[in-house]
Design a protein around this motif. Structure first.
Motif, PDB file in Angstrom:
ATOM      1  N   SER A   1       0.828  -1.195   0.000  1.00  0.00           N
ATOM      2  CA  SER A   1       0.000   0.000   0.000  1.00  0.00           C
ATOM      3  C   SER A   1       0.868   1.253   0.000  1.00  0.00           C
ATOM      4  CB  SER A   1      -0.909   0.012   1.239  1.00  0.00           C
ATOM      5  OG  SER A   1      -0.132   0.184   2.420  1.00  0.00           O
ATOM      6  N   ILE A   2       0.298   2.355  -0.475  1.00  0.00           N
ATOM      7  CA  ILE A   2       1.024   3.624  -0.473  1.00  0.00           C
ATOM      8  C   ILE A   2       1.331   4.060   0.948  1.00  0.00           C
ATOM      9  CG2 ILE A   2      -1.104   4.998  -0.502  1.00  0.00           C
ATOM     10  CD1 ILE A   2       2.304   5.862  -2.142  1.00  0.00           C
ATOM     11  N   GLN A   3       0.447   3.707   1.894  1.00  0.00           N
ATOM     12  CA  GLN A   3       0.673   4.062   3.296  1.00  0.00           C
ATOM     13  C   GLN A   3       1.927   3.371   3.842  1.00  0.00           C
ATOM     14  OE1 GLN A   3      -2.142   3.117   1.901  1.00  0.00           O
ATOM     15  NE2 GLN A   3      -3.886   4.339   2.598  1.00  0.00           N
ATOM     16  N   THR A   4       2.035   2.060   3.578  1.00  0.00           N
ATOM     17  CA  THR A   4       3.219   1.312   4.009  1.00  0.00           C
ATOM     18  C   THR A   4       4.472   1.836   3.327  1.00  0.00           C
ATOM     19  OG1 THR A   4       1.922  -0.693   4.390  1.00  0.00           O
ATOM     20  CG2 THR A   4       4.283  -0.975   4.057  1.00  0.00           C
ATOM     21  N   SER A   5       4.382   2.093   2.042  1.00  0.00           N
ATOM     22  CA  SER A   5       5.540   2.539   1.266  1.00  0.00           C
ATOM     23  C   SER A   5       6.057   3.889   1.755  1.00  0.00           C
ATOM     24  CB  SER A   5       5.179   2.620  -0.217  1.00  0.00           C
ATOM     25  OG  SER A   5       4.726   1.368  -0.693  1.00  0.00           O
ATOM     26  N   MET A   6       5.142   4.798   2.062  1.00  0.00           N
ATOM     27  CA  MET A   6       5.556   6.133   2.515  1.00  0.00           C
ATOM     28  C   MET A   6       6.211   6.073   3.887  1.00  0.00           C
ATOM     29  SD  MET A   6       2.329   8.456   1.213  1.00  0.00           S
ATOM     30  CE  MET A   6       2.976  10.004   1.827  1.00  0.00           C
ATOM     31  N   LEU A   7       5.615   5.354   4.822  1.00  0.00           N
ATOM     32  CA  LEU A   7       6.174   5.274   6.174  1.00  0.00           C
ATOM     33  C   LEU A   7       7.494   4.512   6.190  1.00  0.00           C
ATOM     34  CD1 LEU A   7       2.947   4.593   8.282  1.00  0.00           C
ATOM     35  CD2 LEU A   7       4.241   6.719   8.119  1.00  0.00           C
ATOM     36  N   GLY A   8       7.630   3.526   5.320  1.00  0.00           N
ATOM     37  CA  GLY A   8       8.876   2.779   5.258  1.00  0.00           C
ATOM     38  C   GLY A   8       9.992   3.538   4.578  1.00  0.00           C
ATOM     39  N   SER A   9       9.651   4.413   3.630  1.00  0.00           N
ATOM     40  CA  SER A   9      10.662   5.134   2.854  1.00  0.00           C
ATOM     41  C   SER A   9      11.148   6.401   3.540  1.00  0.00           C
ATOM     42  CB  SER A   9      10.106   5.497   1.464  1.00  0.00           C
ATOM     43  OG  SER A   9       9.768   4.344   0.742  1.00  0.00           O
ATOM     44  N   LEU A  10      10.333   7.003   4.376  1.00  0.00           N
ATOM     45  CA  LEU A  10      10.692   8.271   5.000  1.00  0.00           C
ATOM     46  C   LEU A  10      11.835   8.062   5.993  1.00  0.00           C
ATOM     47  CD1 LEU A  10       9.657  11.242   4.943  1.00  0.00           C
ATOM     48  CD2 LEU A  10       8.418  10.711   7.046  1.00  0.00           C
ATOM     49  N   PRO A  11      12.974   8.783   5.840  1.00  0.00           N
ATOM     50  CA  PRO A  11      14.110   8.605   6.756  1.00  0.00           C
ATOM     51  C   PRO A  11      13.893   9.365   8.058  1.00  0.00           C
ATOM     52  CG  PRO A  11      14.668  10.240   5.102  1.00  0.00           C
ATOM     53  CD  PRO A  11      13.292   9.737   4.744  1.00  0.00           C
ATOM     54  N   GLY A  12      12.920   8.920   8.836  1.00  0.00           N
ATOM     55  CA  GLY A  12      12.562   9.654  10.053  1.00  0.00           C
ATOM     56  C   GLY A  12      12.834   8.907  11.335  1.00  0.00           C
ATOM     57  N   GLY A  13      13.535   7.795  11.266  1.00  0.00           N
ATOM     58  CA  GLY A  13      13.837   7.047  12.481  1.00  0.00           C
ATOM     59  C   GLY A  13      12.972   5.812  12.610  1.00  0.00           C
ATOM     60  N   LEU A  14      13.588   4.711  12.986  1.00  0.00           N
ATOM     61  CA  LEU A  14      12.899   3.421  13.089  1.00  0.00           C
ATOM     62  C   LEU A  14      11.729   3.469  14.057  1.00  0.00           C
ATOM     63  CD1 LEU A  14      12.702   0.335  12.656  1.00  0.00           C
ATOM     64  CD2 LEU A  14      14.434   0.074  14.434  1.00  0.00           C
ATOM     65  N   SER A  15      11.972   3.894  15.285  1.00  0.00           N
ATOM     66  CA  SER A  15      10.924   3.824  16.313  1.00  0.00           C
ATOM     67  C   SER A  15       9.741   4.707  15.977  1.00  0.00           C
ATOM     68  CB  SER A  15      11.501   4.212  17.679  1.00  0.00           C
ATOM     69  OG  SER A  15      12.032   5.523  17.645  1.00  0.00           O
TER      70      SER A  15
ATOM     71  N   ILE B   1      10.842  -3.670   8.740  1.00  0.00           N
ATOM     72  CA  ILE B   1      11.913  -4.249   7.923  1.00  0.00           C
ATOM     73  C   ILE B   1      12.564  -3.167   7.060  1.00  0.00           C
ATOM     74  CG2 ILE B   1      12.396  -5.813   6.005  1.00  0.00           C
ATOM     75  CD1 ILE B   1      10.309  -7.703   7.141  1.00  0.00           C
ATOM     76  N   MET B   2      11.753  -2.297   6.438  1.00  0.00           N
ATOM     77  CA  MET B   2      12.303  -1.248   5.579  1.00  0.00           C
ATOM     78  C   MET B   2      13.202  -0.302   6.360  1.00  0.00           C
ATOM     79  SD  MET B   2       9.037  -0.275   3.169  1.00  0.00           S
ATOM     80  CE  MET B   2       9.924   0.977   2.220  1.00  0.00           C
ATOM     81  N   GLN B   3      12.730   0.138   7.515  1.00  0.00           N
ATOM     82  CA  GLN B   3      13.503   1.103   8.305  1.00  0.00           C
ATOM     83  C   GLN B   3      14.767   0.467   8.876  1.00  0.00           C
ATOM     84  OE1 GLN B   3      13.117   4.341   8.773  1.00  0.00           O
ATOM     85  NE2 GLN B   3      11.140   4.649   7.798  1.00  0.00           N
ATOM     86  N   THR B   4      14.654  -0.786   9.345  1.00  0.00           N
ATOM     87  CA  THR B   4      15.820  -1.454   9.925  1.00  0.00           C
ATOM     88  C   THR B   4      16.860  -1.750   8.861  1.00  0.00           C
ATOM     89  OG1 THR B   4      14.387  -2.477  11.579  1.00  0.00           O
ATOM     90  CG2 THR B   4      16.584  -3.400  11.326  1.00  0.00           C
ATOM     91  N   PHE B   5      16.400  -2.225   7.703  1.00  0.00           N
ATOM     92  CA  PHE B   5      17.337  -2.515   6.622  1.00  0.00           C
ATOM     93  C   PHE B   5      18.025  -1.252   6.125  1.00  0.00           C
ATOM     94  CE2 PHE B   5      18.121  -6.443   4.195  1.00  0.00           C
ATOM     95  CZ  PHE B   5      17.731  -7.328   5.164  1.00  0.00           C
TER      96      PHE B   5
ATOM     97  N   GLU C   1      15.123  -9.945  13.929  1.00  0.00           N
ATOM     98  CA  GLU C   1      14.734 -11.284  14.354  1.00  0.00           C
ATOM     99  C   GLU C   1      13.943 -12.010  13.267  1.00  0.00           C
ATOM    100  OE1 GLU C   1      13.167 -12.813  18.536  1.00  0.00           O
ATOM    101  OE2 GLU C   1      13.280 -10.633  18.421  1.00  0.00           O
ATOM    102  N   GLN C   2      14.296 -13.255  13.009  1.00  0.00           N
ATOM    103  CA  GLN C   2      13.545 -14.113  12.086  1.00  0.00           C
ATOM    104  C   GLN C   2      13.284 -13.429  10.750  1.00  0.00           C
ATOM    105  OE1 GLN C   2      10.146 -14.880  14.528  1.00  0.00           O
ATOM    106  NE2 GLN C   2      11.065 -16.703  15.442  1.00  0.00           N
ATOM    107  N   ILE C   3      14.313 -12.792  10.224  1.00  0.00           N
ATOM    108  CA  ILE C   3      14.132 -12.040   8.985  1.00  0.00           C
ATOM    109  C   ILE C   3      13.785 -12.956   7.818  1.00  0.00           C
ATOM    110  CG2 ILE C   3      16.603 -12.111   8.445  1.00  0.00           C
ATOM    111  CD1 ILE C   3      16.292  -9.388   7.224  1.00  0.00           C
ATOM    112  N   GLY C   4      14.298 -14.190   7.842  1.00  0.00           N
ATOM    113  CA  GLY C   4      14.040 -15.113   6.746  1.00  0.00           C
ATOM    114  C   GLY C   4      12.574 -15.463   6.600  1.00  0.00           C
ATOM    115  N   GLU C   5      11.824 -15.424   7.698  1.00  0.00           N
ATOM    116  CA  GLU C   5      10.414 -15.761   7.652  1.00  0.00           C
ATOM    117  C   GLU C   5       9.555 -14.612   7.142  1.00  0.00           C
ATOM    118  OE1 GLU C   5       9.262 -17.108  11.483  1.00  0.00           O
ATOM    119  OE2 GLU C   5      10.845 -18.626  11.622  1.00  0.00           O
ATOM    120  N   LYS C   6      10.068 -13.399   7.227  1.00  0.00           N
ATOM    121  CA  LYS C   6       9.274 -12.215   6.882  1.00  0.00           C
ATOM    122  C   LYS C   6       9.653 -11.605   5.539  1.00  0.00           C
ATOM    123  CE  LYS C   6       8.855 -11.017  11.788  1.00  0.00           C
ATOM    124  NZ  LYS C   6       9.157 -10.009  12.836  1.00  0.00           N
ATOM    125  N   MET C   7      10.875 -11.872   5.091  1.00  0.00           N
ATOM    126  CA  MET C   7      11.383 -11.216   3.895  1.00  0.00           C
ATOM    127  C   MET C   7      11.179 -12.077   2.656  1.00  0.00           C
ATOM    128  SD  MET C   7      13.013  -8.568   2.683  1.00  0.00           S
ATOM    129  CE  MET C   7      13.857  -7.829   4.080  1.00  0.00           C
TER     130      MET C   7
END
Length: 350
Positions: free
Chosen positions: A108-122, A141-145, A248-254
């Motif tokens: 979704s555009i909502q997920t994409s925008m929040l994941g792409s914005l360089p505003g801090g993981l937390s 995953i996007m912010q951590t990666f 944690e458990q990145i292989g299961e989610k990615m």
């Protein structure tokens, strides 16, 4: 305790090995890479107390804050137009990349925008939890990666850039310890930490000592002390171990599609940051490209400042740019984007 001692031994061994090999930021990258790989590909169990990450952030905050004097704070005001230009350019390009990420993954555009914005993981993860149409898992995953990729790519890139001899901030005066001034900074930092913690401001453990020391040293006109190198090594190790274990458990989610999209997204953002830095280095001939590149790099503030210390960047200038970007994103960009996303959700429900 056994898991902690095992984690500590691996972290020290990995950091020491990279240090012997002459690698860049060995005490940060060594623990991070070793624990990340062992966590994903073995059944070993690890434990790293959150308190050590907190201590690492405090040490970095003290190191950064001790780099500020009256002249450095005044220079931040002179650099304000460049800070605005850099921040608006990076945020705008990140939102363009959100459209690319959406097209590549179907998220979704909502997920994409929040994941792409360089505003801090937390902060971005907390925002995603409040928005029904956003996937908190993908945003995390996007912010951590992004942090991991930038921490891996940017330091190695800076090896080829010319920094200053010694690698610390541009210290114009010798440190001059004053107990009353130090006590004032400690009291102010404690009060700031409590306030920042109450409003969920990002990285209060690091931000509070930065602001407190910068304020006290600006008023007194002196630098209180210089951080011993062994404490900087400890800070790198404490934070590097935490970064390596937080995926944690990145292989299961990615999935391959999401992984490729995240890599493309972040490499393009780093390349764009390099372009903005080049423009600024031409605009202001007195600055070095490495200073503006580390100021623009969309990684964690702590990691970029550690890179600056190692590579010979201007710590005060780089910190100022990152502070401005954090405040802008948290106080202006993130609320505006959250409002826009919630309006989209409202229209979708109707």
């Amino acid at each position: 305790m056994n898991d902690f001692l095992k984690t500590l031994a691996i972290s020290v061994a990995a950091g020491g090995l990279l240090d012997l090999l002459g690698m860049f930021l060995p005490w940060l990258l060594g623990p991070m890479l070793a624990l990340l790989l062992l966590r994903q590909f073995t059944s070993m169990t690890f434990y790293w107390p959150r308190m050590l990450r907190t201590i690492g952030l405090i040490l970095i905050g003290v190191q950064i804050g001790s780099s500020f004097n009256r002249e450095a704070v005044l220079l931040m005001w002179l650099d304000l137009p460049m800070m605005v230009f850099m921040t608006l350019a990076l945020v705008g390009f990140a939102l363009v990349l959100a459209l690319l990420f959406r097209k590549m993954t179907g998220e979704s555009i909502q997920t994409s925008m929040l994941g792409s914005l360089p505003g801090g993981l937390s902060q971005m993860v907390l925002l995603s939890e409040d928005i029904k149409s956003a996937s908190t898992t993908i945003v995390t995953i996007m912010q951590t990666f992004r942090i991991l990729l930038v921490v891996l790519v940017v330091p190695f890139f800076t090896i080829f850039l010319g920094g200053r001899e010694g690698g610390t901030a541009l210290i114009l005066t010798e440190p001059e310890f004053s107990l009353p001034a130090f006590m004032a900074a400690a009291a102010g930092g404690t009060a700031l930490y409590s306030g920042m913690k109450a409003v969920r401001f990002p990285l209060p453990e690091m931000m509070a000592p930065i602001v407190a020391l910068a304020a006290v040293q600006s008023v007194t006109g002196t630098l209180l002390f210089e951080m011993p190198p062994i404490l900087i090594i400890c800070a790198q190790l404490f934070i590097g171990a935490r970064l390596g274990l937080q995926m944690e458990q990145i292989g299961e989610k990615m999935t391959l599609r999401i992984g490729a999209a995240i890599v493309v997204n972040n490499l393009l953002l780093v390349a764009f940051a390099g372009g903005v830095a080049y423009v600024l280095s031409l605009w202001i001939s007195s600055g070095l490209f490495i200073d503006y590149f580390l100021s623009a790099a969309p990684g964690g503030m702590a990691e970029m400042v550690l890179t600056a210390i190692e590579a010979g960047g201007d710590v005060a200038l780089i910190t100022g740019f990152h502070l401005f970007r954090i405040f802008f994103i948290l106080l202006i960009a993130a609320p505006a984007i959250a409002y826009f996303i919630k309006k989209l959700d409202g229209k979708t429900e109707v």
